[in-house]
Design a protein around this motif. Structure first.
Motif, short mmCIF file in Angstrom:
data_model
loop_
_atom_site.label_atom_id
_atom_site.label_comp_id
_atom_site.label_asym_id
_atom_site.label_seq_id
_atom_site.Cartn_x
_atom_site.Cartn_y
_atom_site.Cartn_z
N CYS A 66 -5.62 5.43 -2.94
CA CYS A 66 -4.46 6.02 -2.25
C CYS A 66 -3.81 5.02 -1.28
O CYS A 66 -3.45 5.37 -0.16
CB CYS A 66 -4.84 7.29 -1.51
N LYS A 67 -3.65 3.80 -1.75
CA LYS A 67 -3.13 2.73 -0.90
C LYS A 67 -1.78 3.08 -0.27
O LYS A 67 -1.57 2.92 0.93
CB LYS A 67 -3.01 1.44 -1.72
N ARG A 68 -0.86 3.60 -1.08
CA ARG A 68 0.49 3.82 -0.55
C ARG A 68 0.55 5.00 0.42
O ARG A 68 1.25 4.94 1.43
CB ARG A 68 1.47 4.01 -1.72
N LEU A 69 -0.22 6.05 0.15
CA LEU A 69 -0.25 7.18 1.09
C LEU A 69 -0.97 6.81 2.38
O LEU A 69 -0.57 7.23 3.47
CB LEU A 69 -0.91 8.40 0.45
N ASN A 70 -2.02 6.01 2.28
CA ASN A 70 -2.70 5.56 3.50
C ASN A 70 -1.81 4.64 4.32
O ASN A 70 -1.85 4.65 5.55
CB ASN A 70 -4.02 4.87 3.14
N MET A 71 -0.99 3.83 3.66
CA MET A 71 -0.02 3.00 4.36
C MET A 71 1.02 3.88 5.05
O MET A 71 1.40 3.65 6.21
CB MET A 71 0.66 2.04 3.39
N TYR A 72 1.49 4.89 4.34
CA TYR A 72 2.45 5.85 4.89
C TYR A 72 1.90 6.48 6.16
O TYR A 72 2.59 6.58 7.18
CB TYR A 72 2.74 6.91 3.83
N LEU A 73 0.63 6.90 6.12
CA LEU A 73 0.01 7.52 7.28
C LEU A 73 -0.15 6.52 8.42
O LEU A 73 0.04 6.87 9.59
CB LEU A 73 -1.35 8.11 6.89
N ARG A 74 -0.47 5.27 8.09
CA ARG A 74 -0.56 4.26 9.15
C ARG A 74 0.77 4.14 9.88
O ARG A 74 0.83 4.12 11.11
CB ARG A 74 -0.95 2.90 8.55
N TRP A 75 1.85 4.08 9.11
CA TRP A 75 3.17 3.95 9.71
C TRP A 75 3.46 5.09 10.69
O TRP A 75 3.97 4.85 11.79
CB TRP A 75 4.25 3.99 8.61
N LEU A 76 3.17 6.31 10.29
CA LEU A 76 3.60 7.48 11.06
C LEU A 76 2.62 7.91 12.14
O LEU A 76 3.01 8.59 13.10
CB LEU A 76 3.87 8.66 10.12
N VAL A 77 1.35 7.51 12.02
CA VAL A 77 0.33 7.97 12.96
C VAL A 77 0.01 6.94 14.04
O VAL A 77 -0.09 7.28 15.22
CB VAL A 77 -0.97 8.35 12.20
N ARG A 78 -0.15 5.66 13.67
CA ARG A 78 -0.55 4.65 14.65
C ARG A 78 0.52 4.49 15.72
O ARG A 78 1.70 4.44 15.43
CB ARG A 78 -0.76 3.28 13.99
N LYS A 79 0.05 4.38 16.94
CA LYS A 79 0.98 4.21 18.05
C LYS A 79 0.48 3.10 18.97
O LYS A 79 -0.63 3.17 19.50
CB LYS A 79 1.11 5.51 18.85
N ASP A 80 1.26 2.06 19.13
CA ASP A 80 0.97 1.02 20.09
C ASP A 80 2.28 0.48 20.63
O ASP A 80 3.35 1.06 20.40
CB ASP A 80 0.10 -0.09 19.46
N ASP A 81 2.22 -0.62 21.34
CA ASP A 81 3.44 -1.17 21.97
C ASP A 81 4.02 -2.33 21.17
O ASP A 81 4.84 -3.08 21.68
CB ASP A 81 3.14 -1.61 23.40
N LYS A 82 3.64 -2.47 19.90
CA LYS A 82 4.06 -3.61 19.09
C LYS A 82 5.41 -3.39 18.41
O LYS A 82 6.07 -4.35 18.00
CB LYS A 82 3.01 -3.94 18.04
#
Length: 258
Positions: free
Chosen positions: A169-185
């Motif tokens: 599930c590479k693409r869905l896990n990438m999608y979730l990384r985009w929308l869930v991870r939060k930092d100051d970068k």
């Protein structure tokens, strides 16, 4: 993963250094994540990100061009278009000529149909990824919800992966990384509040897999769900609260070595 204290610290420092290097706004310019970065409305971000993640295989330049075309067809306002388009819009605007590798107009029109049905009754796609107790169950739930209609297309199922078929599930896990991870970068969005970054699974593509094996973070031979879980579990040893931040390091290293 069997590492002594010295090797553990060396690998952690190396990955942290590479994460700092690649988790930077410069990353956006040549990556499909630039598509949702064109928007500020929550629903526009998650819709455009879903298309960007779904089409994310092949040359990145081509992926970006095809995603830009979809946004253009949706009048640069995907949420409004999803909710308010008419059948004639789909016919007249050129949706029926769309194609990216094996993802064609039939698949695109089914995605639009699903999204219209969903957003007519719901505010955010986050609910489909956060109602179960594990990420494995959540990804399976999204897939099953996506095709929970009697006219669901069998051919489109290959474009929406599920752990139930042992996919990484590479693409869905990438999608979730985009929308869930939060930092100051400034790269990932962090607009979904009900999923902890600690439970995310690392997107496992060929670049990440090769680098993970070089560093001793992955032993499993098959590129499947269990491999993604194994890699993520090892990354949690370095940062249990945000293991998937190392996706930047592993992917960046892979591209760099290529």
């Amino acid at each position: 993963m069997n590492l002594n204290t010295k090797n553990f610290q060396k690998i952690k420092e190396f990955l942290d250094e590479k994460h700092e290097k690649y988790n930077h706004t410069d990353f956006i310019e040549n990556d499909p994540i630039q598509i949702p970065h064109r928007f500020s409305k929550k629903q526009d971000i998650e819709i455009s990100a879903l298309f960007a993640a779904t089409l994310a295989w092949g040359l990145r330049k081509t992926i970006i061009n095809k995603c830009n075309l979809i946004m253009e067809l949706m009048d640069e306002s995907p949420h409004d278009f999803i909710l308010n388009h008419k059948p004639t819009d789909l016919k007249d605007k050129g949706f029926q000529e769309f194609k990216h590798r094996t993802f064609n107009s039939t698949d695109l029109l089914y995605f639009i149909d699903f999204l219209q049905r969903f957003y007519t009754e719901n505010d955010s796609l986050e609910i489909l990824f956060s109602s179960k107790s594990t990420q494995k169950e959540n990804l399976a739930h999204f897939h099953n919800s996506f095709f929970a209609i009697d006219y669901a297309l069998q051919r489109t199922k290959k474009h929406v992966s599920t752990p139930e078929r042992k996919s990484a599930c590479k693409r869905l896990n990438m999608y979730l990384r985009w929308l869930v991870r939060k930092d100051d970068k400034g790269v990932d969005f962090g607009i979904w509040e009900n999923i902890s970054p600690s439970v995310l699974i690392c997107p496992l593509d060929i670049h990440v897999e090769r680098q993970a094996k070089k560093l001793g973070l992955l032993e499993r031979k098959q590129t499947d769900w269990k491999a993604a879980e194994e890699l993520t579990q090892n990354l949690r040893l370095f940062d249990p609260k945000d293991p998937v931040k190392y996706d930047f390091a592993l992917f960046g290293l892979g591209v760099e070595s290529k």
